[in-house]
Design a protein around this motif. Structure first.
Motif, PDB file in Angstrom:
ATOM      1  N   ALA A  83      52.256  -2.912   1.371  1.00 49.98           N
ATOM      2  CA  ALA A  83      52.010  -2.050   0.215  1.00 49.98           C
ATOM      3  C   ALA A  83      51.652  -0.608   0.574  1.00 49.98           C
ATOM      4  CB  ALA A  83      50.878  -2.649  -0.638  1.00 49.98           C
ATOM      5  N   LEU A  84      50.930  -0.425   1.686  1.00 54.84           N
ATOM      6  CA  LEU A  84      50.418   0.914   1.987  1.00 54.84           C
ATOM      7  C   LEU A  84      51.498   1.926   2.374  1.00 54.84           C
ATOM      8  CD1 LEU A  84      47.776   2.447   2.018  1.00 54.84           C
ATOM      9  CD2 LEU A  84      47.478   1.812   4.416  1.00 54.84           C
TER      10      LEU A  84
ATOM     11  N   LEU B 112      54.529  -4.778  11.108  1.00 51.98           N
ATOM     12  CA  LEU B 112      55.116  -4.640   9.775  1.00 51.98           C
ATOM     13  C   LEU B 112      54.835  -3.256   9.189  1.00 51.98           C
ATOM     14  CD1 LEU B 112      54.408  -8.101   8.095  1.00 51.98           C
ATOM     15  CD2 LEU B 112      56.623  -7.170   8.811  1.00 51.98           C
ATOM     16  N   THR B 113      53.624  -2.774   9.393  1.00 49.49           N
ATOM     17  CA  THR B 113      53.277  -1.440   8.886  1.00 49.49           C
ATOM     18  C   THR B 113      54.142  -0.380   9.539  1.00 49.49           C
ATOM     19  OG1 THR B 113      50.998  -2.190   8.632  1.00 49.49           O
ATOM     20  CG2 THR B 113      51.383   0.169   8.487  1.00 49.49           C
ATOM     21  N   ALA B 114      54.339  -0.484  10.842  1.00 50.59           N
ATOM     22  CA  ALA B 114      55.151   0.508  11.547  1.00 50.59           C
ATOM     23  C   ALA B 114      56.590   0.493  11.056  1.00 50.59           C
ATOM     24  CB  ALA B 114      55.091   0.227  13.047  1.00 50.59           C
ATOM     25  N   LEU B 115      57.161  -0.693  10.947  1.00 53.69           N
ATOM     26  CA  LEU B 115      58.548  -0.787  10.489  1.00 53.69           C
ATOM     27  C   LEU B 115      58.677  -0.326   9.044  1.00 53.69           C
ATOM     28  CD1 LEU B 115      59.535  -4.236  12.054  1.00 53.69           C
ATOM     29  CD2 LEU B 115      60.155  -1.949  12.855  1.00 53.69           C
ATOM     30  N   SER B 116      57.731  -0.737   8.219  1.00 55.88           N
ATOM     31  CA  SER B 116      57.761  -0.324   6.810  1.00 55.88           C
ATOM     32  C   SER B 116      57.618   1.182   6.677  1.00 55.88           C
ATOM     33  CB  SER B 116      56.645  -1.032   6.050  1.00 55.88           C
ATOM     34  OG  SER B 116      56.643  -0.651   4.687  1.00 55.88           O
ATOM     35  N   ALA B 117      56.716   1.772   7.475  1.00 55.33           N
ATOM     36  CA  ALA B 117      56.526   3.223   7.424  1.00 55.33           C
ATOM     37  C   ALA B 117      57.803   3.946   7.839  1.00 55.33           C
ATOM     38  CB  ALA B 117      55.370   3.627   8.330  1.00 55.33           C
TER      39      ALA B 117
ATOM     40  N   VAL C 205      60.940   2.865   7.618  1.00 54.59           N
ATOM     41  CA  VAL C 205      61.989   2.693   6.601  1.00 54.59           C
ATOM     42  C   VAL C 205      61.689   3.519   5.353  1.00 54.59           C
ATOM     43  CG1 VAL C 205      63.061   1.036   5.036  1.00 54.59           C
ATOM     44  CG2 VAL C 205      62.683   0.427   7.439  1.00 54.59           C
ATOM     45  N   TRP C 206      60.451   3.444   4.867  1.00 55.78           N
ATOM     46  CA  TRP C 206      60.116   4.149   3.628  1.00 55.78           C
ATOM     47  C   TRP C 206      60.108   5.664   3.812  1.00 55.78           C
ATOM     48  CZ3 TRP C 206      60.379   2.469  -1.106  1.00 55.78           C
ATOM     49  CH2 TRP C 206      60.296   1.089  -1.344  1.00 55.78           C
ATOM     50  N   SER C 207      59.707   6.149   4.977  1.00 59.86           N
ATOM     51  CA  SER C 207      59.747   7.595   5.207  1.00 59.86           C
ATOM     52  C   SER C 207      61.192   8.082   5.258  1.00 59.86           C
ATOM     53  CB  SER C 207      59.020   7.947   6.506  1.00 59.86           C
ATOM     54  OG  SER C 207      59.706   7.401   7.629  1.00 59.86           O
ATOM     55  N   ASP C 208      62.057   7.267   5.840  1.00 59.04           N
ATOM     56  CA  ASP C 208      63.474   7.633   5.872  1.00 59.04           C
ATOM     57  C   ASP C 208      64.067   7.607   4.460  1.00 59.04           C
ATOM     58  OD1 ASP C 208      65.895   8.109   7.647  1.00 59.04           O
ATOM     59  OD2 ASP C 208      66.563   6.407   6.428  1.00 59.04           O
ATOM     60  N   PHE C 209      63.609   6.644   3.642  1.00 59.84           N
ATOM     61  CA  PHE C 209      64.149   6.475   2.298  1.00 59.84           C
ATOM     62  C   PHE C 209      63.657   7.562   1.343  1.00 59.84           C
ATOM     63  CE2 PHE C 209      64.056   4.458  -1.950  1.00 59.84           C
ATOM     64  CZ  PHE C 209      65.405   4.168  -2.085  1.00 59.84           C
ATOM     65  N   LEU C 210      62.382   7.949   1.460  1.00 57.42           N
ATOM     66  CA  LEU C 210      61.783   8.858   0.475  1.00 57.42           C
ATOM     67  C   LEU C 210      61.554  10.275   0.988  1.00 57.42           C
ATOM     68  CD1 LEU C 210      59.071   6.542  -1.154  1.00 57.42           C
ATOM     69  CD2 LEU C 210      61.283   7.200  -2.114  1.00 57.42           C
ATOM     70  N   LEU C 211      61.417  10.449   2.300  1.00 57.40           N
ATOM     71  CA  LEU C 211      60.992  11.753   2.807  1.00 57.40           C
ATOM     72  C   LEU C 211      62.030  12.452   3.668  1.00 57.40           C
ATOM     73  CD1 LEU C 211      57.346  10.756   3.839  1.00 57.40           C
ATOM     74  CD2 LEU C 211      58.133  11.688   1.658  1.00 57.40           C
ATOM     75  N   THR C 212      63.153  11.784   3.945  1.00 55.43           N
ATOM     76  CA  THR C 212      64.165  12.364   4.827  1.00 55.43           C
ATOM     77  C   THR C 212      65.486  12.520   4.081  1.00 55.43           C
ATOM     78  OG1 THR C 212      63.125  11.258   6.726  1.00 55.43           O
ATOM     79  CG2 THR C 212      65.353  12.119   7.034  1.00 55.43           C
ATOM     80  N   ARG C 213      66.096  13.697   4.232  1.00 61.31           N
ATOM     81  CA  ARG C 213      67.409  13.906   3.615  1.00 61.31           C
ATOM     82  C   ARG C 213      68.477  13.098   4.337  1.00 61.31           C
ATOM     83  NH1 ARG C 213      65.266  19.204   3.341  1.00 61.31           N
ATOM     84  NH2 ARG C 213      65.115  20.003   1.202  1.00 61.31           N
ATOM     85  N   PRO C 214      69.449  12.555   3.626  1.00 59.33           N
ATOM     86  CA  PRO C 214      69.556  12.474   2.153  1.00 59.33           C
ATOM     87  C   PRO C 214      68.543  11.484   1.585  1.00 59.33           C
ATOM     88  CG  PRO C 214      71.305  11.215   3.187  1.00 59.33           C
ATOM     89  CD  PRO C 214      70.578  11.917   4.298  1.00 59.33           C
TER      90      PRO C 214
END
Length: 248
Positions: free
Chosen positions: A17-18, A60-65, A67-76
């Motif tokens: 979740a974090l 899990l936190t590392a992998l999730s971080a 993936v989510w940073s790539d999805f929400l914070l990285t172009r495209p």
């Protein structure tokens, strides 16, 4: 065991979740944040979860971080494209941080438990010594040590026998090992024998009696606990020896 499961569930829940929550908070600022600052925020997130000491949650936190940073914070935006070498390296470093911190946290918690256990052992020895100094009857000390041995070694029962040795039950030795006939019982691996075992009480070379220990099925007290048990028995021996000299 329940405490461990609860901590693990909390850690895994936080791992899932974090990272998306943190990345979502950073979305309004993503255009102005440098990649370095973004990675630092993610590292803090990974460390926060991994500090719970659960290795799976740290990974899990590392992998999730990543993936989510790539999805929400990285172009495209809103696309998972972790294919650039720098992104792969970042993800791997986050995993390494998660594993390292979780292992350090687990070790710190283990050392804390060892320290607390050692304090309890010393307190039991000190309590028995004080009781031996103030008690007017060795039976009081013997009964007290019986109760201590039940808790210390996870026994189902304990009694004290005066007099000569009868039979050849397994024996808890001075060095904390267990002798059974001509062989040494692997107590650290197999725990206590299922048979009733004896803990002999000597002082100054004189045999005073023995504690008969009734193990609980599956009980496996560590060497430190077995050595404390021997120390308590020696204190009883000293008390009985003092009483014997007083009546001599």
């Amino acid at each position: 065991m329940l405490l461990y499961l609860t901590r693990g569930q909390v850690a895994v829940g936080a791992a899932l979740a974090l990272p998306p929550a943190v990345c979502a908070v950073l979305v309004p600022f993503r255009a102005d944040m440098s990649d370095t600052n973004t990675v630092l925020v993610l590292v803090v997130t990974v460390v926060a979860v991994a500090a719970l000491g659960h290795r799976l949650a740290g990974v899990l936190t590392a992998l999730s971080a990543a993936v989510w940073s790539d999805f929400l914070l990285t172009r495209p935006y809103r696309q998972v494209t972790v294919i650039k070498p720098v992104d792969v390296v970042t993800a791997l470093l986050l995993v390494v941080v998660g594993i390292a911190v979780s292992r350090l946290a687990a070790r710190a918690r283990e050392l804390k438990m060892i320290a607390l256990t050692d304090d309890d052992y010393l307190a039991q020895i000190h309590h028995t010594a004080r009781l031996a100094e103030t008690s007017t009857s060795p039976h009081t000390v013997i009964d007290h040590v019986c109760r201590q041995l039940v808790g210390l070694l996870r026994l189902s029962g304990c009694r004290f026998e005066y007099g000569t040795l009868v039979g050849r039950p397994p024996r808890l030795e001075e060095d904390g090992t267990i002798a059974w006939g001509d062989r040494c019982w692997a107590a650290d691996r197999d725990g206590l024998p299922r048979e009733e075992l004896e803990l002999r009480v000597f002082h100054n070379g004189r045999f005073h009696g023995r504690f008969m220990l009734q193990p609980t099925r599956g009980a496996a007290p560590p060497l430190a606990a077995r050595l404390v048990a021997v120390t308590l028995a020696n204190q009883v021996g000293a008390e009985l020896d003092a009483v014997g000299r007083a009546h001599a």
